[in-house]
Design an enzyme around this catalytic site. Structure first.
Site, mmCIF file in Angstrom:
data_model
loop_
_atom_site.group_PDB
_atom_site.id
_atom_site.type_symbol
_atom_site.label_atom_id
_atom_site.label_comp_id
_atom_site.label_asym_id
_atom_site.label_seq_id
_atom_site.Cartn_x
_atom_site.Cartn_y
_atom_site.Cartn_z
ATOM 1 C CB ILE A 62 -0.837 0.093 1.409
ATOM 2 C CG1 ILE A 62 -1.776 1.262 1.113
ATOM 3 C CG2 ILE A 62 -0.267 -0.171 2.514
ATOM 4 C CD1 ILE A 62 -3.070 1.173 2.332
ATOM 5 C CB SER A 63 1.411 4.175 -2.431
ATOM 6 O OG SER A 63 1.460 3.294 -3.556
#
Length: 215
Positions: A62-63
């Site tokens: 997840i960025s």
């Protein structure tokens, strides 16, 4: 975690985004509304509100929120837009976009990730998101053209099939780089004369792969 603690963490994240230069009120409201803590589970749950990328299932990440915000800002999404996201991952980016766009289509090659994201979208009543398990490198021709396209995996060049599915006047944001250590975030604007390219900043994303994953 209590609701008060969660609210405090969300506000701390909003302050972090502001300090990173994110000022668009609509984008900040989206981050305030969509709780990143719901998208990070397991041993990394206590780090959900940090401005850092975190591992999720299927070897993906997840960025970090500031990169999600930067990519969202670069897309210049309007309430009328139909958006394609390539690389659903946790579903966090699609959820943010759903608060800004008319319709979001998100595609992912890992079926378990799609199943988890769909469950979260339903839990959050985000009914303007359609999540599809498919090879995202070819986009979604049946729903083209799109006003905006966002790619959350790095390609060697902006993918031709995706550029072809972009409406004239549309914008695509995509990480580009031939290795996982040297990548640039590129903003592409489709005009009547061709494509205009802007390099935004260095980033690091997982590679954009063809075919469905064998999960």
């Amino acid at each position: 975690m209590t609701e008060a603690e969660r609210a405090q963490n969300v506000m701390r994240l909003i302050l972090t985004l502001r300090s990173r230069g994110v000022t668009d009120p609509a984008i900040l409201r989206a981050f305030e509304t969509i709780d990143r803590g719901l998208f990070v589970t397991g041993i990394f749950a206590d780090r959900a509100y940090e401005d850092t990328p975190l591992p999720i299932g299927c070897g993906q990440t997840i960025s970090q929120p500031s990169v999600v915000a930067l990519m969202t800002e670069a897309l210049e999404v309007t309430p009328r837009d139909k958006v394609l996201e390539v690389g659903t991952g946790s579903g966090y980016q699609a959820a943010i976009l759903s608060r800004l766009a008319r319709r979001v289509y998100t595609v992912e090659r890992h079926r378990p990730l799609i199943a988890e994201a769909r469950a979260l979208f339903a839990r959050l009543d985000l009914h303007n998101i359609t999540a599809i398990a498919t090879d995202g490198s070819f986009g979604l021709p049946d729903q083209a053209p799109f006003d905006r396209i966002i790619v959350t995996a790095a390609a060697e060049d902006p993918p031709g099939p995706l550029l072809a599915q972009l409406r004239p006047g549309g914008i695509m944001v995509v990480p580009v780089g031939q290795t996982d250590t040297v990548q640039s975030l590129i903003k592409v604007r489709k005009t009547e004369q061709g494509y205009e390219y802007d390099e935004l900043r260095p980033v690091r994303f997982v590679p954009l792969l063809e075919g469905m994953a064998r999960d």
